[in-house]
Design a protein around this motif. Structure first.
Motif, PDB file in Angstrom:
ATOM      1  N   ASN A 190      18.672 -42.273 -25.598  1.00 14.54           N
ATOM      2  CA  ASN A 190      17.681 -42.118 -24.532  1.00 14.54           C
ATOM      3  C   ASN A 190      17.202 -40.669 -24.404  1.00 14.54           C
ATOM      4  O   ASN A 190      17.904 -39.821 -23.849  1.00 14.54           O
ATOM      5  N   ARG A 191      15.995 -40.419 -24.894  1.00 14.33           N
ATOM      6  CA  ARG A 191      15.431 -39.070 -24.936  1.00 14.33           C
ATOM      7  C   ARG A 191      14.076 -39.037 -24.239  1.00 14.33           C
ATOM      8  O   ARG A 191      13.215 -39.874 -24.494  1.00 14.33           O
ATOM      9  N   LEU A 192      13.899 -38.067 -23.371  1.00 13.07           N
ATOM     10  CA  LEU A 192      12.615 -37.786 -22.754  1.00 13.07           C
ATOM     11  C   LEU A 192      12.251 -36.360 -23.130  1.00 13.07           C
ATOM     12  O   LEU A 192      13.001 -35.423 -22.834  1.00 13.07           O
ATOM     13  N   LEU A 193      11.107 -36.189 -23.799  1.00 13.91           N
ATOM     14  CA  LEU A 193      10.710 -34.896 -24.331  1.00 13.91           C
ATOM     15  C   LEU A 193       9.389 -34.452 -23.730  1.00 13.91           C
ATOM     16  O   LEU A 193       8.480 -35.267 -23.534  1.00 13.91           O
ATOM     17  N   HIS A 194       9.282 -33.152 -23.475  1.00 19.90           N
ATOM     18  CA  HIS A 194       8.047 -32.579 -22.945  1.00 19.90           C
ATOM     19  C   HIS A 194       7.317 -31.854 -24.065  1.00 19.90           C
ATOM     20  O   HIS A 194       7.870 -30.964 -24.713  1.00 19.90           O
ATOM     21  N   GLY A 195       6.065 -32.264 -24.330  1.00 14.28           N
ATOM     22  CA  GLY A 195       5.291 -31.591 -25.355  1.00 14.28           C
ATOM     23  C   GLY A 195       4.234 -32.494 -25.944  1.00 14.28           C
ATOM     24  O   GLY A 195       3.995 -33.610 -25.460  1.00 14.28           O
ATOM     25  N   ASP A 196       3.595 -32.006 -26.994  1.00  8.72           N
ATOM     26  CA  ASP A 196       2.547 -32.744 -27.693  1.00  8.72           C
ATOM     27  C   ASP A 196       3.191 -33.767 -28.626  1.00  8.72           C
ATOM     28  O   ASP A 196       4.022 -33.415 -29.468  1.00  8.72           O
ATOM     29  N   CYS A 197       2.815 -35.035 -28.489  1.00 11.83           N
ATOM     30  CA  CYS A 197       3.486 -36.076 -29.260  1.00 11.83           C
ATOM     31  C   CYS A 197       3.238 -35.935 -30.762  1.00 11.83           C
ATOM     32  O   CYS A 197       4.094 -36.303 -31.565  1.00 11.83           O
ATOM     33  N   ILE A 198       2.086 -35.423 -31.161  1.00 10.77           N
ATOM     34  CA  ILE A 198       1.821 -35.257 -32.592  1.00 10.77           C
ATOM     35  C   ILE A 198       2.809 -34.264 -33.189  1.00 10.77           C
ATOM     36  O   ILE A 198       3.412 -34.502 -34.234  1.00 10.77           O
ATOM     37  N   GLU A 199       2.990 -33.152 -32.495  1.00 11.04           N
ATOM     38  CA  GLU A 199       3.926 -32.131 -32.972  1.00 11.04           C
ATOM     39  C   GLU A 199       5.360 -32.645 -32.955  1.00 11.04           C
ATOM     40  O   GLU A 199       6.107 -32.482 -33.931  1.00 11.04           O
ATOM     41  N   LEU A 200       5.771 -33.270 -31.857  1.00 12.61           N
ATOM     42  CA  LEU A 200       7.154 -33.714 -31.736  1.00 12.61           C
ATOM     43  C   LEU A 200       7.468 -34.865 -32.692  1.00 12.61           C
ATOM     44  O   LEU A 200       8.534 -34.899 -33.308  1.00 12.61           O
ATOM     45  N   LEU A 201       6.554 -35.819 -32.824  1.00 17.97           N
ATOM     46  CA  LEU A 201       6.799 -36.925 -33.750  1.00 17.97           C
ATOM     47  C   LEU A 201       6.831 -36.451 -35.194  1.00 17.97           C
ATOM     48  O   LEU A 201       7.535 -37.043 -36.027  1.00 17.97           O
ATOM     49  N   SER A 202       6.096 -35.393 -35.517  1.00 14.99           N
ATOM     50  CA  SER A 202       6.094 -34.882 -36.892  1.00 14.99           C
ATOM     51  C   SER A 202       7.474 -34.384 -37.307  1.00 14.99           C
ATOM     52  O   SER A 202       7.764 -34.262 -38.497  1.00 14.99           O
ATOM     53  N   ARG A 203       8.331 -34.094 -36.336  1.00 14.93           N
ATOM     54  CA  ARG A 203       9.695 -33.628 -36.619  1.00 14.93           C
ATOM     55  C   ARG A 203      10.691 -34.777 -36.718  1.00 14.93           C
ATOM     56  O   ARG A 203      11.864 -34.567 -37.016  1.00 14.93           O
ATOM     57  N   MET A 204      10.220 -35.988 -36.401  1.00 10.88           N
ATOM     58  CA  MET A 204      11.096 -37.157 -36.435  1.00 10.88           C
ATOM     59  C   MET A 204      11.111 -37.767 -37.829  1.00 10.88           C
ATOM     60  O   MET A 204      10.080 -37.854 -38.482  1.00 10.88           O
ATOM     61  N   ALA A 205      12.274 -38.189 -38.280  1.00  9.92           N
ATOM     62  CA  ALA A 205      12.371 -38.877 -39.566  1.00  9.92           C
ATOM     63  C   ALA A 205      11.585 -40.181 -39.533  1.00  9.92           C
ATOM     64  O   ALA A 205      11.413 -40.791 -38.470  1.00  9.92           O
ATOM     65  N   SER A 206      11.093 -40.608 -40.675  1.00  6.67           N
ATOM     66  CA  SER A 206      10.323 -41.846 -40.767  1.00  6.67           C
ATOM     67  C   SER A 206      11.201 -43.060 -40.484  1.00  6.67           C
ATOM     68  O   SER A 206      12.423 -43.023 -40.675  1.00  6.67           O
ATOM     69  N   ASN A 207      10.555 -44.140 -40.010  1.00  9.60           N
ATOM     70  CA  ASN A 207      11.229 -45.432 -39.829  1.00  9.60           C
ATOM     71  C   ASN A 207      12.442 -45.337 -38.905  1.00  9.60           C
ATOM     72  O   ASN A 207      13.531 -45.802 -39.227  1.00  9.60           O
ATOM     73  N   ARG A 208      12.211 -44.754 -37.717  1.00  6.64           N
ATOM     74  CA  ARG A 208      13.316 -44.509 -36.798  1.00  6.64           C
ATOM     75  C   ARG A 208      13.271 -45.343 -35.525  1.00  6.64           C
ATOM     76  O   ARG A 208      14.277 -45.450 -34.831  1.00  6.64           O
ATOM     77  N   VAL A 209      12.116 -45.891 -35.162  1.00  9.09           N
ATOM     78  CA  VAL A 209      12.028 -46.629 -33.901  1.00  9.09           C
ATOM     79  C   VAL A 209      11.703 -48.090 -34.180  1.00  9.09           C
ATOM     80  O   VAL A 209      11.115 -48.444 -35.201  1.00  9.09           O
ATOM     81  N   ASP A 210      12.095 -48.959 -33.240  1.00 10.97           N
ATOM     82  CA  ASP A 210      11.995 -50.405 -33.442  1.00 10.97           C
ATOM     83  C   ASP A 210      10.769 -51.028 -32.783  1.00 10.97           C
ATOM     84  O   ASP A 210      10.335 -52.103 -33.177  1.00 10.97           O
ATOM     85  N   PHE A 211      10.232 -50.385 -31.768  1.00 11.07           N
ATOM     86  CA  PHE A 211       9.083 -50.926 -31.054  1.00 11.07           C
ATOM     87  C   PHE A 211       8.373 -49.780 -30.363  1.00 11.07           C
ATOM     88  O   PHE A 211       9.017 -48.878 -29.826  1.00 11.07           O
ATOM     89  N   VAL A 212       7.041 -49.807 -30.399  1.00 11.53           N
ATOM     90  CA  VAL A 212       6.241 -48.817 -29.687  1.00 11.53           C
ATOM     91  C   VAL A 212       5.455 -49.534 -28.596  1.00 11.53           C
ATOM     92  O   VAL A 212       4.773 -50.532 -28.863  1.00 11.53           O
ATOM     93  N   LEU A 213       5.566 -49.034 -27.386  1.00 13.19           N
ATOM     94  CA  LEU A 213       4.796 -49.547 -26.247  1.00 13.19           C
ATOM     95  C   LEU A 213       4.225 -48.338 -25.535  1.00 13.19           C
ATOM     96  O   LEU A 213       4.982 -47.507 -25.010  1.00 13.19           O
ATOM     97  N   THR A 214       2.895 -48.220 -25.535  1.00 15.96           N
ATOM     98  CA  THR A 214       2.324 -46.983 -25.037  1.00 15.96           C
ATOM     99  C   THR A 214       0.982 -47.196 -24.354  1.00 15.96           C
ATOM    100  O   THR A 214       0.286 -48.188 -24.614  1.00 15.96           O
TER     101      THR A 214
END
Length: 231
Positions: free
Chosen positions: A16-40
């Motif tokens: 459970n992570r809540l992050l403050h910042g630009d999602c493009i920048e923060l997601l670019s640091r995340m490894a691929s294929n890491r989340v199971d569902f996106v709801l936005t």
């Protein structure tokens, strides 16, 4: 927060992570294929301002749409779902971006309101979302209707606040307990609260410090055992 700390939060454990910042920048640091569902619920590109003057960051341009969903697509696991709300008047922008990054459009959801949000040429009494797929996910065990009833939140926490109760069936249908649910435009945290209450893990990202702080406070107050209506 230092870059290495953010990287650690994103990629280690997903408790459970809540992050403050630009999602493009923060997601670019995340490894691929890491989340199971996106709801936005991204900005609708509507230059929106509520009656009390509150606005939504990046609601005045579409430059971020394709780069953001490119990262969302990359971090989502194969054969999984994404549900994204959108502004109907800019549907072409969203649909083009989703298709260009690789998503397949496989369904459409309409949420009926008993009241009009605004009134111009028509009385606007609905919200819309598209169901997108990465790969070829299996049909959900429990399918939901594509027309659902809306419940008014009062928009006390966010000018476009989504009710937890309308997000809950989406999380139940398109993910499983223990899955990681991502909301890269999490606002006041409704998706995260719904995920937490349904025993899913979550990753939320919010650009506005004001709404990030509200989401953080809300998550501390809401627990899985509490009813959705209480949050």
């Amino acid at each position: 927060m230092q870059s290495e700390q953010i990287n650690s939060q994103i990629n280690n454990g997903f408790s459970n992570r809540l992050l403050h910042g630009d999602c493009i920048e923060l997601l670019s640091r995340m490894a691929s294929n890491r989340v199971d569902f996106v709801l936005t619920d991204p900005p609708y590109l509507a230059h929106y301002s509520s009656r009390d003057g509150r606005s939504v960051p990046n609601d005045n341009n579409c430059d971020w749409v394709k780069p953001a969903f490119q990262e969302i697509y990359r971090v989502l696991r194969w054969n999984r779902f994404c549900v994204s709300f959108y502004g109907w008047h800019k549907a072409d922008k969203f649909l083009a971006a989703w298709r260009e990054v690789g998503f397949r459009v496989i369904g459409h959801l309409t949420f009926i309101k008993r009241y009009a949000s605004t009134e111009h040429f028509l009385r606007y009494q609905h919200e819309n979302a598209y169901l997108l797929a990465k790969g070829n996910p299996q049909k959900p065990v429990h399918t939901i209707p594509d027309v659902l009833e809306w419940k008014y939140t009062g928009n006390n926490l966010h000018p476009t606040q989504k009710p937890v109760c309308i997000l809950t069936p989406l999380i139940e249908s398109f993910s499983n307990p223990g899955d990681v649910v991502l909301d890269p435009f999490c606002g006041s945290g409704s998706t995260l609260v719904a995920a937490q209450q349904q025993q899913r893990r979550f990753v939320g990202i919010e650009l506005s410090k004001r709404y990030f702080d509200l989401a953080e406070q809300r998550l501390r107050q809401c627990r899985p055992a509490q009813a959705a209506s209480a949050c």
